[in-house]
Write a protein that holds these residues in place. Structure first.
Motif, PDB file in Angstrom:
ATOM      1  N   ARG A  54      50.918  47.524 -42.380  1.00 28.24           N
ATOM      2  CA  ARG A  54      51.069  46.108 -42.009  1.00 28.24           C
ATOM      3  C   ARG A  54      52.512  45.642 -42.208  1.00 28.24           C
ATOM      4  O   ARG A  54      53.056  44.928 -41.350  1.00 28.24           O
ATOM      5  CB  ARG A  54      50.119  45.247 -42.832  1.00 28.24           C
ATOM      6  CG  ARG A  54      50.146  43.777 -42.439  1.00 28.24           C
ATOM      7  CD  ARG A  54      49.070  42.994 -43.179  1.00 28.24           C
ATOM      8  NE  ARG A  54      49.124  41.583 -42.847  1.00 28.24           N
ATOM      9  CZ  ARG A  54      48.591  41.034 -41.763  1.00 28.24           C
ATOM     10  NH1 ARG A  54      47.944  41.800 -40.896  1.00 28.24           N
ATOM     11  NH2 ARG A  54      48.689  39.746 -41.531  1.00 28.24           N
ATOM     12  N   ALA A  89      48.545  39.516 -34.383  1.00 28.39           N
ATOM     13  CA  ALA A  89      48.011  40.289 -35.503  1.00 28.39           C
ATOM     14  C   ALA A  89      47.394  39.373 -36.548  1.00 28.39           C
ATOM     15  O   ALA A  89      46.322  39.672 -37.104  1.00 28.39           O
ATOM     16  CB  ALA A  89      49.122  41.137 -36.122  1.00 28.39           C
ATOM     17  N   ALA A 104      48.961  45.094 -31.194  1.00 30.06           N
ATOM     18  CA  ALA A 104      49.131  44.260 -32.385  1.00 30.06           C
ATOM     19  C   ALA A 104      47.853  43.483 -32.691  1.00 30.06           C
ATOM     20  O   ALA A 104      47.477  43.322 -33.862  1.00 30.06           O
ATOM     21  CB  ALA A 104      50.304  43.306 -32.183  1.00 30.06           C
ATOM     22  N   GLY A 121      45.431  43.765 -35.966  1.00 22.30           N
ATOM     23  CA  GLY A 121      44.965  42.604 -36.713  1.00 22.30           C
ATOM     24  C   GLY A 121      43.466  42.656 -36.977  1.00 22.30           C
ATOM     25  O   GLY A 121      43.009  42.284 -38.068  1.00 22.30           O
TER      26      GLY A 121
END
Length: 254
Positions: free
Chosen positions: A98, A126, A180, A184
């Motif tokens: 992350r 995300a 992305a 997430g």
């Protein structure tokens, strides 16, 4: 005669435990040693006295039953530490990926986006994906269990990492944004590592287990940016492509 002289035994008879006083030497509580004086203390002006006959105190079956099983307690402690170690490692791997995404996605988007103002869209997606998937991830884990639930989340994260790498290679901003967003979604699952630690630990160990799992993020704060910098120019003509290959590997391991 003093008070202690009345309390101490005056007889010099040898103590012999009866059948009711026998105890199991295999149990944790094996008795304690007590003193029985063989002569009267300070008798008739004499300062000589004799100690002591050591004898075990009988332990009733009820008292022995209430004593915790030492071996089982040790096994539970080892199990808790092992589970916490695995979850802390997973937390570290996830947070490393992350932090890598946070550090690199605006730079990648700035290069491939049709408008430079859109460079923060991937990281925003995300965050939205994390918020949107947290409750569904929890409900899914309630139905299928923690282990399979984390596996589902990791698969989604790997697909997201592959999409990001494909978007960088193809210079496609939309595919990169999709990757992305999927990462997430994976984050929504990975946020539950600390709660899994609370589930597997005994009550006295829950707070410490959660704290130890969260400390994995401290290591990730250094690992993620270092991997991002390492992979920036590893593939000629595709900045940060190797960084997202690292992201995929971290997600698989977690």
């Amino acid at each position: 005669m003093s008070l202690i002289g009345h309390l101490l035994p005056r007889s010099s008879e040898t103590y012999a435990p009866g059948p009711a006083e026998r105890f199991d030497p295999g149990q944790l509580l094996r008795g304690i040693a007590v003193c029985s004086f063989s002569k009267t203390l300070w008798a008739s002006g004499s300062s000589d006295f004799e100690l002591i006959h050591l004898r075990p105190v009988a332990v009733s079956k009820q008292t022995t039953a209430l004593a915790p099983d030492y071996r089982e307690t040790r096994m539970n402690q080892r199990r808790d530490w092992r589970n916490v170690g695995v979850l802390a490692t997973c937390q570290m791997l996830y947070n490393s990926g992350r932090s890598l995404l946070v550090a690199t996605s605006p730079l990648v988007a700035y290069e491939i986006a049709p408008d430079k103002l859109l460079s923060t869209v991937p990281i925003s997606l995300a965050v939205i994906g994390t918020a949107a998937s947290t409750i569904p991830a929890s409900l899914l884990m309630r139905r299928i269990g923690r282990g399979p639930g984390f596996t589902v989340g990791s698969v989604v994260g790997v697909i997201g990492g592959l999409s990001c790498a494909w978007g960088i290679q193809a210079q496609d901003f939309l595919i990169f944004c999709l990757g992305a967003l999927l990462f997430g979604f994976f984050s929504g699952f990975a946020q539950l590592y600390r709660f899994a630690a609370a589930d597997v630990a005994v009550a006295a160990f829950k707070c410490r287990a959660i704290s130890l799992v969260l400390t994995g993020g401290l290591v990730a704060a250094f690992v993620g940016p270092e991997l991002a910098a390492l992979g920036q120019h590893m593939v000629p003509g595709a900045p940060f492509l190797a960084s997202y290959l690292f992201l995929i590997a971290l997600t698989i391991l977690s």
